[in-house]
Scaffold this active site. Structure first.
Site, PDB file in Angstrom:
ATOM      1  N   ASP A 173       2.365  -9.721  -1.669  1.00 27.12           N
ATOM      2  CA  ASP A 173       0.925  -8.967  -1.579  1.00 27.12           C
ATOM      3  C   ASP A 173       0.086 -10.025  -2.512  1.00 27.12           C
ATOM      4  O   ASP A 173       0.674 -10.821  -3.956  1.00 27.12           O
ATOM      5  CB  ASP A 173       1.174  -8.375  -2.761  1.00 27.12           C
ATOM      6  CG  ASP A 173      -0.138  -7.106  -2.537  1.00 27.12           C
ATOM      7  OD1 ASP A 173      -0.860  -7.403  -2.210  1.00 27.12           O
ATOM      8  OD2 ASP A 173       0.018  -5.854  -3.862  1.00 27.12           O
ATOM      9  N   ASP A 185      -3.232  -8.808   3.484  1.00 24.59           N
ATOM     10  CA  ASP A 185      -3.166  -9.293   2.658  1.00 24.59           C
ATOM     11  C   ASP A 185      -1.667  -8.607   2.365  1.00 24.59           C
ATOM     12  O   ASP A 185      -1.014  -9.362   0.589  1.00 24.59           O
ATOM     13  CB  ASP A 185      -4.142  -8.798   1.660  1.00 24.59           C
ATOM     14  CG  ASP A 185      -3.912  -7.504   0.718  1.00 24.59           C
ATOM     15  OD1 ASP A 185      -4.049  -6.688   1.846  1.00 24.59           O
ATOM     16  OD2 ASP A 185      -4.884  -7.403   0.069  1.00 24.59           O
ATOM     17  N   GLU A 186      -0.875  -8.361   2.911  1.00 26.79           N
ATOM     18  CA  GLU A 186       0.537  -7.786   2.536  1.00 26.79           C
ATOM     19  C   GLU A 186       1.515  -7.417   3.708  1.00 26.79           C
ATOM     20  O   GLU A 186       1.106  -7.234   4.483  1.00 26.79           O
ATOM     21  CB  GLU A 186       0.696  -6.667   1.559  1.00 26.79           C
ATOM     22  CG  GLU A 186       0.131  -5.328   1.695  1.00 26.79           C
ATOM     23  CD  GLU A 186       0.196  -4.027   1.155  1.00 26.79           C
ATOM     24  OE1 GLU A 186       1.313  -4.308   0.662  1.00 26.79           O
ATOM     25  OE2 GLU A 186      -0.053  -3.589   0.746  1.00 26.79           O
TER      26      GLU A 186
END
Length: 358
Positions: free
Chosen positions: A12, A106-107
């Site tokens: 993350d 983003d993860e």
């Protein structure tokens, strides 16, 4: 032959959008930054850690964010840049495994049970990936390592920012039992409140409930809650999962019975949907409105247009039309949801008047 214990990493990125802006503009470093639009009806897409100290967070109305942090600096999102950086990061993931399940820019989950470099220790892989991300992008990432997706996701939140946390098979059940259920991934505020009304406030409380009880009160989510209360999650990391729709919904603390109140609830939902579409460069042709009444009866209305929508305002216009079609409400409404489907890459979207299919 017994299947080997899975090794799952959840990566993350830390305050991703805001961190990219601070990286690219030295004048923003160390200052409270919000990515989004500061207008009256704007919403925060992401907040830097400096802004979060004031209570600013994503999906918060801009006016509320400014009230909490008068010195907040708003920066317009640059989704092309975020996508480029995200691709760099996924390139690093691919050096280690082909089993990559992105959740957003983003993860992502990574299954490194068997990996390209033959590294036995998942923690070592997570440390290498974090170091390479920092070297290549000058950004920090947090990582969670565990034996299933649920616990890997929970672990990545434990030492943010720029941290790593491991939950072993031995420690998994104990970690879950002391965790408040409102911290569980997959348990939103409305579900946490429903659990609280049934005396469920921690993982231990959740574990005390039978499968039948959880199915009765939480429907299809019951088996999932039953498993995670015991540190069990059988979901596999699914590489290259194709998203068929993007949706958002909200369960109200108090039921609403007027259409004007319902209209006021649509913009925040649509902001979430369109922000996800922008970040993944997607649009769609079908808007679906879900209305759930106080007795849990549900109504859905959909409309399809010839040209993929080009803005959140397009979705709002259609959603309002769909809302009008179920008014006046026959009974109080407890939940509204908006979904965009028939997805298409945004590069193929042509601006123009929306044409309804006959």
């Amino acid at each position: 032959m017994q299947r080997p214990q899975r090794k799952i990493i959840h990566i993350d990125m830390d305050a991703f959008y805001a961190s990219v802006e601070q990286r690219d503009n030295p004048n923003l470093r160390g200052k409270p930054v919000a990515v989004g639009h500061g207008e009256a009806r704007g919403v925060v897409a992401a907040a830097s850690y400096e802004a979060r100290r004031f209570g600013v967070h994503s999906a918060m109305p801009s006016v509320t964010a400014i009230r909490k942090c008068p010195d907040l600096i708003f920066v317009k999102p640059r989704f092309d840049i975020y996508k480029t950086v995200s691709n760099q990061i996924r390139g690093i993931f691919a050096e280690y495994t082909s089993l990559i399940e992105p959740l957003s820019l983003d993860e992502a989950y990574l299954d490194v049970t068997e990996n390209h470099k033959g590294i036995d220790i998942a923690t070592a892989i997570a440390e290498e990936i974090r170091a390479k991300i920092k070297e290549v992008t000058c950004l920090t990432a947090s990582a969670g390592v565990s034996y299933n997706k649920f616990l890997a996701k929970m672990a990545s939140d434990q030492r943010k920012p720029d941290g790593l946390f491991v939950i072993t098979p031995k420690n998994g059940p104990g970690f879950v039992e002391v965790l408040p259920v409102n911290k569980f991934h997959g348990v939103g505020p409305a579900t946490a409140e429903r659990m609280r009304r049934h005396g469920i406030e921690t993982g231990l409380d959740l574990r005390s409930k039978s499968l039948g009880f959880l199915q009765q009160h939480f429907g299809k989510s019951g088996p999932y809650f039953y498993g995670i209360a015991r540190g069990i999650d059988g979901r596999e990391v699914r590489a290259d999962r194709e998203r068929k729709s993007v949706g958002a919904e909200d369960t109200f603390m108090e039921d609403i019975d007027r259409i004007d109140f319902a209209r006021d609830e649509l913009p925040p939902l649509i902001e979430k949907v369109w922000r996800h579409c922008q970040s993944h460069r997607l649009s769609g042709k079908t808007v679906t409105l879900k209305v759930k009444y106080s007795d849990f009866e549900q109504a859905t209305r959909s409309r399809t247009v010839n040209i993929p929508v080009s803005s959140g305002e397009d979705i709002l216009e259609i959603a309002n039309q769909l809302l009008t079609s179920v008014a006046p409400f026959r009974k109080p409404v407890r939940l509204l949801g908006v979904t965009l489907s028939s997805l298409t890459p945004i590069a193929s979207v042509t601006k123009g008047q929306l044409l309804l299919e006959l």
